[in-house]
Write a protein that holds these residues in place. Sequence first.
Motif, short mmCIF file in Angstrom:
data_model
loop_
_atom_site.label_atom_id
_atom_site.label_comp_id
_atom_site.label_asym_id
_atom_site.label_seq_id
_atom_site.Cartn_x
_atom_site.Cartn_y
_atom_site.Cartn_z
N GLU A 142 0.84 -1.18 0.00
CA GLU A 142 0.00 0.00 0.00
C GLU A 142 0.89 1.25 0.00
N ILE A 143 0.29 2.41 -0.21
CA ILE A 143 1.06 3.64 -0.28
C ILE A 143 1.83 3.90 1.02
N ALA A 144 1.23 3.62 2.16
CA ALA A 144 1.93 3.82 3.44
C ALA A 144 3.19 2.97 3.52
N HIS A 145 3.10 1.75 3.02
CA HIS A 145 4.28 0.87 3.02
C HIS A 145 5.34 1.40 2.07
N LEU A 146 4.91 1.85 0.90
CA LEU A 146 5.85 2.40 -0.09
C LEU A 146 6.55 3.65 0.45
N LEU A 164 -5.11 -6.16 -9.52
CA LEU A 164 -5.61 -5.07 -10.35
C LEU A 164 -6.39 -5.65 -11.53
N HIS A 165 -7.61 -5.22 -11.65
CA HIS A 165 -8.52 -5.63 -12.73
C HIS A 165 -9.59 -4.55 -12.83
N PRO A 166 -10.45 -4.59 -13.84
CA PRO A 166 -11.37 -3.46 -14.05
C PRO A 166 -12.22 -3.06 -12.86
N ALA A 167 -12.62 -3.99 -11.99
CA ALA A 167 -13.45 -3.62 -10.84
C ALA A 167 -12.63 -3.09 -9.67
N HIS A 168 -11.31 -3.26 -9.75
CA HIS A 168 -10.44 -2.86 -8.62
C HIS A 168 -9.13 -2.32 -9.21
N GLN A 169 -9.14 -1.03 -9.55
CA GLN A 169 -8.05 -0.47 -10.35
C GLN A 169 -6.96 0.21 -9.52
N GLN A 170 -7.15 0.35 -8.23
CA GLN A 170 -6.10 0.86 -7.33
C GLN A 170 -5.44 2.13 -7.87
N ARG A 171 -6.24 3.10 -8.21
CA ARG A 171 -5.73 4.28 -8.91
C ARG A 171 -4.73 5.10 -8.10
N GLU A 172 -4.89 5.11 -6.78
CA GLU A 172 -3.94 5.87 -5.96
C GLU A 172 -2.55 5.27 -6.03
N ILE A 173 -2.47 3.94 -5.98
CA ILE A 173 -1.16 3.28 -6.07
C ILE A 173 -0.58 3.44 -7.47
N ALA A 175 -1.07 5.95 -9.44
CA ALA A 175 -0.59 7.33 -9.52
C ALA A 175 0.73 7.48 -8.78
N TRP A 176 0.86 6.83 -7.62
CA TRP A 176 2.12 6.87 -6.87
C TRP A 176 3.24 6.31 -7.73
N GLY A 177 2.96 5.24 -8.42
CA GLY A 177 3.97 4.65 -9.30
C GLY A 177 4.38 5.59 -10.42
N GLN A 178 3.41 6.24 -11.02
CA GLN A 178 3.70 7.18 -12.10
C GLN A 178 4.56 8.34 -11.61
N GLN A 179 4.31 8.77 -10.39
CA GLN A 179 5.05 9.90 -9.83
C GLN A 179 6.45 9.52 -9.38
N ASN A 180 6.68 8.22 -9.15
CA ASN A 180 7.95 7.78 -8.59
C ASN A 180 8.72 6.79 -9.47
N ASP A 181 8.33 6.69 -10.73
CA ASP A 181 9.02 5.81 -11.68
C ASP A 181 9.00 4.36 -11.19
N LEU A 219 -7.15 -8.01 -21.21
CA LEU A 219 -5.68 -8.00 -21.22
C LEU A 219 -5.16 -6.84 -22.06
N ARG A 220 -5.83 -6.55 -23.16
CA ARG A 220 -5.42 -5.42 -24.00
C ARG A 220 -5.59 -4.10 -23.24
N TRP A 221 -6.67 -4.01 -22.46
CA TRP A 221 -6.87 -2.81 -21.61
C TRP A 221 -5.68 -2.63 -20.67
N HIS A 222 -5.24 -3.71 -20.03
CA HIS A 222 -4.08 -3.64 -19.14
C HIS A 222 -2.85 -3.13 -19.90
N ILE A 223 -2.61 -3.70 -21.06
CA ILE A 223 -1.42 -3.32 -21.85
C ILE A 223 -1.47 -1.83 -22.18
N GLN A 224 -2.64 -1.36 -22.63
CA GLN A 224 -2.74 0.05 -23.01
C GLN A 224 -2.67 0.98 -21.80
N LYS A 225 -2.99 0.48 -20.61
CA LYS A 225 -2.83 1.27 -19.40
C LYS A 225 -1.37 1.35 -18.96
#
Length: 278
Positions: A142-146, A164-173, A175-181, A219-225
């Motif tokens: 989770e973000i606190a652990h990271l 991570l799948h369409p019903a549970h996309q964990q957008r905060e994590i 976004a954290w990944g995008q901000q921290n490479d 699976l294609r949705w995942h790849i494009q994300k």
Amino acid sequence: MTIPTLTLRSGHDIPQLGYGVFKVPAGDTQRAVSEALSIGYRHIDTAAIYGNEEGVGAAIAASGIPRDELFITTKLWNDRHDGDEPNAAIRESLDKLGLEHVDLYLVHWPTPAADNYVHAWAKLIELRDAGLSRSIGVSNFEIAHLDRIVAETGEVPAVNQIELHPAHQQREIVAWGQQNDMHIEAWGPLGQGKYDLFGLEPVHEASVAHEKTPAQVVLRWHIQKGFIVFPKSVRSERLRENADIFDFALSDAEMAAIDALDAGDGSGRVSAHPNDVN
């Protein structure tokens, strides 16, 4: 088959589609991994707790594929975080895999009740620096652990492997990944069959429009994300189907419709919450 790659913060490339062997029986693993390699998969994701590292290693040895063309991941289990156990654990995994190094080694779960995941992460840094793994990361953090491991070690994981799948996309994590490479790897990318993902209208409509299966659409949705994904199957036809996702693209509207399937409140999770796994 050409599978796209992403470049990790370590500078190493990782195939965006891989083959995961979670719940593949030990006796079936060599055959299943050999089949995956013959189809063109080059990224294999296993873990010590799966009990099938030997089968993965046997398939690698029998394949004749040069080591530098493969990307192999395994993981540190929850009861090996303390002391020098991570060093012993990775060496046991390498012995079972028949390898001198893995390409990615992950802390499997943070086990927050034990409060030893920072120590485990610090040991993984040492293992990477010793050449036992080319890249290191975490799983189910989770973000606190990271935030805590980065604050206490100065090292950002190369990946975080999360449900991570369409019903549970964990957008905060994400976004954290995008901000921290930090790249995101999706486990359970098809929801583990625990809800009618394939029957949902956006998935069904895209399936019809592109003449692809619902699984291929997701699976294609995942790849494009931009996620790294490794669906699991022991069936040859399904292995081929899962890899046949690079000859079409979902439109912006189709992507947005699948994005909108996120429950948004965590209720779409189909497995354990990381804070409850100790």
